[in-house]
Design an enzyme around this catalytic site. Structure first.
Site, PDB file in Angstrom:
ATOM      1  N   ARG A  61       0.819  -1.211   0.000  1.00 27.34           N
ATOM      2  CA  ARG A  61       0.000   0.000   0.000  1.00 27.34           C
ATOM      3  C   ARG A  61       0.857   1.266   0.000  1.00 27.34           C
ATOM      4  NH1 ARG A  61      -3.810   2.156   4.854  1.00 27.34           N
ATOM      5  NH2 ARG A  61      -5.115   3.599   3.656  1.00 27.34           N
ATOM      6  N   HIS A  65       0.306   4.568  -2.380  1.00 25.50           N
ATOM      7  CA  HIS A  65       0.045   5.886  -1.811  1.00 25.50           C
ATOM      8  C   HIS A  65       1.182   6.860  -2.098  1.00 25.50           C
ATOM      9  CE1 HIS A  65      -3.567   5.320   0.961  1.00 25.50           C
ATOM     10  NE2 HIS A  65      -3.503   4.241   0.201  1.00 25.50           N
ATOM     11  N   ASN A  95      -4.358   8.609   4.955  1.00 24.53           N
ATOM     12  CA  ASN A  95      -3.164   7.947   5.480  1.00 24.53           C
ATOM     13  C   ASN A  95      -3.071   7.934   7.001  1.00 24.53           C
ATOM     14  OD1 ASN A  95      -2.259   7.550   2.844  1.00 24.53           O
ATOM     15  ND2 ASN A  95      -1.011   9.414   2.824  1.00 24.53           N
ATOM     16  N   HIS A 194      -6.741  -5.170  -2.705  1.00 21.26           N
ATOM     17  CA  HIS A 194      -7.533  -5.310  -1.478  1.00 21.26           C
ATOM     18  C   HIS A 194      -7.861  -6.775  -1.189  1.00 21.26           C
ATOM     19  CE1 HIS A 194      -9.068  -0.865  -1.516  1.00 21.26           C
ATOM     20  NE2 HIS A 194      -7.806  -0.984  -1.135  1.00 21.26           N
TER      21      HIS A 194
END
Length: 329
Positions: A61, A65, A95, A194
């Protein structure tokens, strides 16, 4: 990892040059300057994941990001330092309190600085460890293209604007991806990440308890039995930081169960379920394809990761090679 899950280097080179037009990133960038970079990173990821099964999803992740906010420049790793003009993306709504994996990135950077100081960028560490993390969780491998340099700034407001949110509509999601030259196939494939990891209750409480601002109302697209499960895990007035598996079927494995869950109206985030619940949308057929064929999902996911990893990269003499991933030099 079987060969069927590995994207050939020649194909990747053609993809990057022909589609994205950036030949500056190469898979052998550190072959002479830091040849053991991947081995060192893998060893440390493996060690850390033994004590925290969530780690691989967290590290994957981080790369996403990072790239979605002004490009793949390692900015997500920077601590806020106003004197250096760094606001800190870690504090952005998407975040704050939910990103993890920073410590193992620090450990990898320290280890690399000990053997090849000033050579490997933090941005490249994120790209390398994302592939390692997916592979360790049972997903595909791919040849990671390298040569990124680190940015000297981070912008919280840009992070808030660029990163997807759970309640985002399909149009908003599509726009956020297209701004980075990522198409609908990339959107669905990358959403498949996910398939492992957790999400805080804060991200789904409104969906199951206060949908459209109506107290007690839930998103009608949620399968009724699954809705009751989510409500037990995230009750009204419960802890917003409690964790829910993004894939209730196989929460720690990288596979195509995510798409099967979405087909059955058991997507945890609204932005997951909307890929299948939007009638007539091109995302529906992609969900069906990936649910039916895990190998196709793996191949597409790897291609999309490579595309994402090429967003607004700094190369050559641009940016810097940070000595510490948390602060600029």
């Amino acid at each position: 990892m079987s060969l069927i899950n590995t994207i050939p280097l020649l194909f990747l080179s053609i993809l990057m040059f022909g589609v994205l037009g950036n030949a500056q990133l190469t898979s052998d960038f550190y072959s002479t300057t830091c040849p053991n970079v991947t081995v060192i990173a893998r060893d440390l990821i493996e060690q850390a994941s033994r004590s925290d099964v969530r780690l691989t999803a967290q590290v994957m992740r981080l790369h996403f990001h990072d790239c979605f906010v002004n490009g793949c420049d390692g900015s997500v790793l920077l601590d806020a330092a106003l004197a250096d003009g760094v606001e800190g993306e870690k504090e952005a709504f998407q975040n704050a309190g939910s990103l993890g994996g920073f410590e193992v990135i620090d450990e990898i950077k320290t280890a690399l600085e000990n053997v090849c100081p000033g050579v490997v960028s933090c941005a490249d560490i994120l790209a390398i460890t994302a592939e390692i993390s997916v592979s360790l969780a049972g997903g595909p491998s791919w040849d990671v293209l390298l040569g990124r340099r680190d940015g000297r700034t981070a912008n919280r407001d840009d992070a808030v604007a660029a990163l997807p949110l759970g309640p985002d509509s399909l149009d908003i999601l599509t726009t956020k991806f297209s701004e980075h030259n990522l198409d609908t196939t990339d959107l669905v494939a990358l959403s498949g990440a996910h398939t492992f990891g957790r999400v805080q209750c804060a991200a789904i409480t409104n969906r199951v308890n206060n949908f459209d601002g109506i107290n007690g109302q839930s998103d009608p697209s949620v399968e009724p039995k699954f809705l009751q499960t989510l409500r037990r895990q995230c009750p009204r007035g419960g802890s917003p930081t409690a964790l829910v598996n993004l894939d209730p079927t196989s929460p720690d494995s990288f596979d195509n169960d995510y798409f099967k869950n979405v087909q059955n109206n058991r997507g945890v985030l609204e932005s997951d379920q909307i890929l299948f619940s939007s009638r007539g949308a091109p995302t529906v057929s992609l969900v069906n394809r990936f649910a039916e064929n895990q190998s196709e999902f793996y191949r597409t996911f790897a291609r999309s990761m490579i595309k994402m990893g090429n967003i607004k990269t700094l190369t050559g003499t641009e940016g810097e090679i940070r000595r510490d991933c948390r602060r600029v030099n």
